[in-house]
Scaffold this motif. Structure first.
Motif, PDB file in Angstrom:
ATOM      1  N   LEU B 102      -8.467 -10.125 -74.466  1.00 20.91           N
ATOM      2  CA  LEU B 102      -7.553  -9.117 -74.891  1.00 20.91           C
ATOM      3  C   LEU B 102      -6.371  -9.571 -75.887  1.00 20.91           C
ATOM      4  O   LEU B 102      -6.078  -8.948 -77.017  1.00 20.91           O
ATOM      5  CB  LEU B 102      -7.136  -8.174 -73.783  1.00 20.91           C
ATOM      6  CG  LEU B 102      -8.242  -7.245 -73.201  1.00 20.91           C
ATOM      7  CD1 LEU B 102      -7.681  -6.577 -71.858  1.00 20.91           C
ATOM      8  CD2 LEU B 102      -9.085  -6.443 -73.938  1.00 20.91           C
ATOM      9  N   THR B 103      -5.897 -10.670 -75.345  1.00 25.26           N
ATOM     10  CA  THR B 103      -4.998 -11.220 -76.145  1.00 25.26           C
ATOM     11  C   THR B 103      -5.578 -11.624 -77.674  1.00 25.26           C
ATOM     12  O   THR B 103      -4.914 -11.325 -78.620  1.00 25.26           O
ATOM     13  CB  THR B 103      -4.231 -12.530 -75.670  1.00 25.26           C
ATOM     14  OG1 THR B 103      -3.626 -12.093 -74.298  1.00 25.26           O
ATOM     15  CG2 THR B 103      -3.566 -13.161 -76.443  1.00 25.26           C
ATOM     16  N   ALA B 104      -6.723 -12.434 -77.616  1.00 26.01           N
ATOM     17  CA  ALA B 104      -7.464 -12.726 -78.694  1.00 26.01           C
ATOM     18  C   ALA B 104      -7.598 -11.412 -79.899  1.00 26.01           C
ATOM     19  O   ALA B 104      -7.451 -11.785 -80.902  1.00 26.01           O
ATOM     20  CB  ALA B 104      -8.710 -13.330 -78.362  1.00 26.01           C
ATOM     21  N   LEU B 105      -8.037 -10.487 -79.417  1.00 31.09           N
ATOM     22  CA  LEU B 105      -8.155  -9.264 -80.070  1.00 31.09           C
ATOM     23  C   LEU B 105      -6.986  -9.051 -81.104  1.00 31.09           C
ATOM     24  O   LEU B 105      -7.334  -8.253 -82.142  1.00 31.09           O
ATOM     25  CB  LEU B 105      -8.484  -7.895 -79.148  1.00 31.09           C
ATOM     26  CG  LEU B 105     -10.132  -7.950 -78.431  1.00 31.09           C
ATOM     27  CD1 LEU B 105     -10.154  -6.635 -77.701  1.00 31.09           C
ATOM     28  CD2 LEU B 105     -11.086  -8.319 -79.424  1.00 31.09           C
ATOM     29  N   SER B 106      -6.065  -9.214 -80.629  1.00 30.59           N
ATOM     30  CA  SER B 106      -4.743  -8.816 -81.373  1.00 30.59           C
ATOM     31  C   SER B 106      -4.488  -9.943 -82.723  1.00 30.59           C
ATOM     32  O   SER B 106      -3.384  -9.640 -83.222  1.00 30.59           O
ATOM     33  CB  SER B 106      -3.487  -8.667 -80.652  1.00 30.59           C
ATOM     34  OG  SER B 106      -2.887  -9.949 -80.072  1.00 30.59           O
ATOM     35  N   LEU B 107      -5.201 -10.944 -82.430  1.00 26.68           N
ATOM     36  CA  LEU B 107      -4.980 -12.063 -83.492  1.00 26.68           C
ATOM     37  C   LEU B 107      -6.037 -12.199 -84.752  1.00 26.68           C
ATOM     38  O   LEU B 107      -5.675 -12.938 -85.589  1.00 26.68           O
ATOM     39  CB  LEU B 107      -5.050 -13.374 -82.387  1.00 26.68           C
ATOM     40  CG  LEU B 107      -3.788 -13.413 -81.576  1.00 26.68           C
ATOM     41  CD1 LEU B 107      -4.108 -14.478 -80.674  1.00 26.68           C
ATOM     42  CD2 LEU B 107      -2.323 -13.598 -82.130  1.00 26.68           C
TER      43      LEU B 107
ATOM     44  N   LEU C 220       2.599 -18.437 -75.975  1.00 24.13           N
ATOM     45  CA  LEU C 220       1.411 -18.776 -75.857  1.00 24.13           C
ATOM     46  C   LEU C 220       1.009 -19.653 -77.229  1.00 24.13           C
ATOM     47  O   LEU C 220       0.173 -20.291 -77.586  1.00 24.13           O
ATOM     48  CB  LEU C 220       0.340 -17.533 -75.762  1.00 24.13           C
ATOM     49  CG  LEU C 220       0.142 -16.820 -74.679  1.00 24.13           C
ATOM     50  CD1 LEU C 220      -0.713 -15.800 -74.917  1.00 24.13           C
ATOM     51  CD2 LEU C 220      -0.460 -17.946 -73.700  1.00 24.13           C
ATOM     52  N   GLY C 221       2.121 -19.430 -78.406  1.00 24.20           N
ATOM     53  CA  GLY C 221       1.909 -20.239 -79.528  1.00 24.20           C
ATOM     54  C   GLY C 221       0.996 -19.694 -80.479  1.00 24.20           C
ATOM     55  O   GLY C 221       0.372 -20.641 -81.473  1.00 24.20           O
ATOM     56  N   VAL C 222       0.488 -18.360 -80.454  1.00 25.92           N
ATOM     57  CA  VAL C 222      -0.492 -17.813 -81.276  1.00 25.92           C
ATOM     58  C   VAL C 222       0.151 -17.059 -82.279  1.00 25.92           C
ATOM     59  O   VAL C 222       1.022 -16.242 -82.321  1.00 25.92           O
ATOM     60  CB  VAL C 222      -1.394 -17.121 -80.433  1.00 25.92           C
ATOM     61  CG1 VAL C 222      -2.123 -17.895 -79.532  1.00 25.92           C
ATOM     62  CG2 VAL C 222      -0.807 -15.911 -79.594  1.00 25.92           C
ATOM     63  N   THR C 223      -0.512 -16.950 -83.462  1.00 26.45           N
ATOM     64  CA  THR C 223       0.115 -16.420 -84.568  1.00 26.45           C
ATOM     65  C   THR C 223      -1.141 -15.879 -85.390  1.00 26.45           C
ATOM     66  O   THR C 223      -2.319 -16.209 -85.026  1.00 26.45           O
ATOM     67  CB  THR C 223       0.898 -16.975 -85.656  1.00 26.45           C
ATOM     68  OG1 THR C 223      -0.200 -18.077 -86.057  1.00 26.45           O
ATOM     69  CG2 THR C 223       2.005 -17.534 -85.059  1.00 26.45           C
TER      70      THR C 223
END
Lengths: 239, 239, 239, 239, 239, 239
Positions: B102-107, C220-223
């Motif tokens: 779910l976190t990845a979906l926002s990226l 998390l260091g994600v962009t």
């Protein structure tokens, strides 16, 4: 052909009834064994109950593999342990949901399920998506009786008929699937009651669907795919 | 805030490493306990391993509930026992798959996963459908190392970078999710290696995603829905 | 950690209220700035309003990028400008819909939204499909109050409770998401009212979900993925 | 019948070319006006460019509504401003994606798109899902030329033919849609080149598809649904 | 431009009415021929009727191909024979469902259909999935009149208005598609009645949609894809 | 139990072979009749061939209904006439696609099909969507032999093994379905060849799957739903 039925609950109270029903659906030459669990719960009505039954089910599957049975039926509508079991036995394994639902798909456009308690509805919705058939599932209804409270056949049939009729009338079901393998021996009468009420729709008994599914799979010579169900890597265990 | 980390395997060998990593992701005020299982297997790499771990996980969840923790992280990418756990504790519970995906979906548009062994790919595909996000999942790749063979950091990073680069280059991933909670402490370096190779894509560490997810859930005051995760009806059990 | 909140409307009337609320959700060390737009409309209740706000939002995003903020929250449930913003800043950017809905997915099977006016329902349906999560969305309801008419807290809570209760009772929602970032400070009370009415379901506040989402993303260091959100090619512009 | 073509970029350089092309596709009695924007960018190749063009497009739509035109074509493949425009004019409005893709659905099983730059591929994927037709979309390819670099017809045709041939040969496209409204006047020749290479597949020109779509809509007497595209509530604005 | 209309039923009773209607929708220069079948049934209201009409329809398509017509309209909402026809003629071929539904997708979020009898609803549901647009289809309603019982215009309009109003009011339709090509000449009045009742939604006439679709396809120079619709291999036949 | 097999082609050449094969799959007590068509084509390899076979198939179904058979197998993978047939007989009816594909779903994650010619691939893709199981279908391959060119068993097996191995190796199939009911008597050997090549995947023979499906349906007491498959309204016909 030998089919091992795993009743995924503790206690022997239901074994005879299940054996009689399964045998009733089975073909002439099919031998049927029924075993219940050493470890688990008295009935399965939640993800929690399913998870507690896991090791007990797999112990029975390992025995079935050692005994060289031709097929395994884990007799619970939620398919507990089914995918794990396929990893460890070279014979077809089914629960109740998959064979009943796939059978139902060939009978009408929209499949409705009538199960026991609201507790299991989210599991059924999840299973529908897991199997990729959610676009064909309509009504999800309950009789609001626990698994161990299904023994009053008239009450059960009345509630099944009420829910199923309503679902069909609203266009939310063209086929009715009994959503608990504990609803034994009522499918034909439910179908007749629905027909008498003007709803000529088929009713799928999950026990019957599972037994015939296994027999068909054996005759077709098909067993679990080893690219989907790879054998578990060996490792330390303590269960 | 107190988070209980359930390492769903037997043995204490990994506990310190996991505690260090989880604590590294956690906010300043978050207390972290890590417990492994009394009953289960040494690692989880199949549906079979998951099923064997079920009762052991739920025992730890019951303890966590009794201890009044604020959140539970079952540290395995396949989300074993997560849905069952939500039925028995009034606190957020996550595994690795759900918060990371779910976190990845926002990226980015398409999410790619690099996991350990081909054995778990079908489980991940099934989970994607179960959660209803399969339309956003692209590449499913493996480093072809068992969970207990991830200790050589360079080998792991080389294989992760190779698989992730290839997936991004083919347009099958815009975001990389590490598909095993045992791939500890490599996300940032993998991201940097990918960037150096011209692939500026985020890398999601499932441990980090789980810890921050729980902390956010606690701050948001949200707990499992009781219309989805109803408390299991009381019944006899022997596990 | 510094979060820039972009209130995508003209006028300063709401800035203090929004700052207070965002700060209330933020972690101890998080600095919060709130800016409104030079150009746009007084509220966003249509695709038209959203489109008019586009350049004004992106101007604020460019400033945020120049200021080196750690995350950007465009505080509107329809996620206006969010995807464009991700193309021009190396920091996480969210609106209200995406973090609230993804958070909700981890709490229950079916997500219901209660928003302001029927005008925005088709946008929300479209967003659900755009994000590929439409299979998990159930009831879409309105309180039938405009964004700038939410100040009467009792009226708002009464209507929210009425709509949410009905959605849960009909099995169309297991989790409630507040569908307007202007519905500030009512989530906890709505949850309590629903629980008192027998509906123990979580309520997700989109402002809280956005703030914690950004904080988690930073940790998390994600962009934004640069294969999804490529920097816009340079060109003449006059806006 | 009067159609207003909104070229959603600044500058007049392309107006004559667009007018000639649109007129070429239009029926005998159709009057065509072309206007570009006062505010926006020189071309649209990102979500950012689209967002900057929003108010400029809507200004032109308001003028078109005041002028009582019969249909509006916002000539950009990404459909910028289309849904907002439908809220404020009682006449059909289309961009390039929707009419071209829906036309293509009637011509073959799988639709492939060849567009300008990789930057826009995620937008097209999102649009496919937004419109609910993603199950019919196959290859997404680029000629790797910017919108303002399409003037060399031979280079453009060579690259289109190369990408389209490859997509068809791999079974990823049965119909080719030109994924940029700036690819003017090449559809027929591309179709002939593909046929000469053994790929007898139709090629859909988005400008032609949009013009005929509008003419058909006018003749059918259909305008935007007011339950989907409700008029924006009146409010203060400063754009 | 010459369009061949194939009325897929036996008997000439409806030919004049259909010719008048089709001509009414056609552009000035379009020539319209209408032919009915030598073999088939008096109306199409089931899969059975459709299947019986197959060879008769294809005979007419072969004649149309020999005559070199520019487009073929098989005037039945269920699209009988349409895909088979595309295999044997190098000109666009449509039935009623596909052009009407694709047109409707550009007008509003959710498409509702009002057709004749409940018998055809499952076919329409199946068609929606076959075309991959099922996510945009809402209400499926009937006027409960057979195809050959539509001649009483007032009764038909009353029932259409009743069903369509109800579907719009419940949020199950933003656009109404007339689900039978025998519902001739009522779309505009239905739209006006709905508007008078406060439901400003477009109504799509499948005959009009088909005619304009064919004219547009001819002008766009598109014909059936030969990778989807390959010419049938030669073989013995006796029909 | 009596099963009527309808070979939906003209000529008697294949009848004996089909009878032998069907009888081979059937249970001991099942009686099998095989009939071919009076009207139709010599083989079915296109939508055109299917449509020409429609009335001939339904004539045989009507005879089967009059004869009171217990189940009908229309032996063609494309399921021609199956849905129409269900409207006119109170017994289970299947073609090849539906029982083989539903059986395959219980054996592995992704189902691959190897069929005869590229001509039928779009039909299979459409059928997958029509039945709502497209999310589980992977590779669609051909042996590039016409239906009437399958008699060289070695060539057929070589090509099947080549295509199936490649599909499994690429992760596009976990189960292989033979995509033509004319591929008789090769499933077991193909499975063994694949296993010898390291691909332990099941192979589903559509004839076997159909026969066992019918037998199971009869034993389960299920017949076509009359809310999906309503009896066709009476009317004039000339076929």
């Amino acid at each position: 052909m030998r089919i091992r039925v795993i009743l995924p609950v503790i206690g022997d109270a239901l074994i005879d009834h299940v054996r009689t029903e399964v045998t009733g659906w089975a073909a002439a030459g099919t031998e049927v064994d029924v075993v219940s669990l050493e470890r688990g719960t008295a009935s399965i009505e939640s993800e929690y109950d399913e998870a507690l039954a896991g090791p007990g089910i797999l112990q029975r599957v390992e025995e079935a593999a050692a005994d060289g049975v031709d097929g395994v039926f884990i007799t619970c509508f939620g398919d507990p342990g089914v995918h794990a079991a396929r990893e460890i036995i070279d014979a077809p394994v089914v629960g109740g949901f998959e064979p009943a639902m796939l059978t139902a798909l060939s009978l009408g456009e929209t499949v409705g399920i009538v199960t026991v308690l609201p507790n299991v509805l989210p599991m059924l919705r999840s299973l529908g998506r897991r199997y990729g058939i959610e676009g064909r599932i309509g009504a999800l209804r309950v009789v609001d009786l626990p698994v161990l409270g299904l023994e009053d056949r008239e009450v059960l049939l009345d509630r099944l008929a009420e829910q199923a009729s309503d679902a069909v009338a609203r266009g939310e079901a063209d086929v009715i699937v009994l959503g608990c393998t504990g609803m034994l021996g009522v499918a034909a009468e439910l179908r007749d009651r629905l027909a008498a009420a003007g709803h000529a729709v088929p009713v799928v008994d999950p026990t019957g669907a599972a037994v015939t599914w296994l027999e068909s799979s054996v005759r077709l010579g098909v067993t679990p795919s080893r690219t989907t169900y790879m054998p578990p890597p060996a490792k330390a265990r303590s269960v």
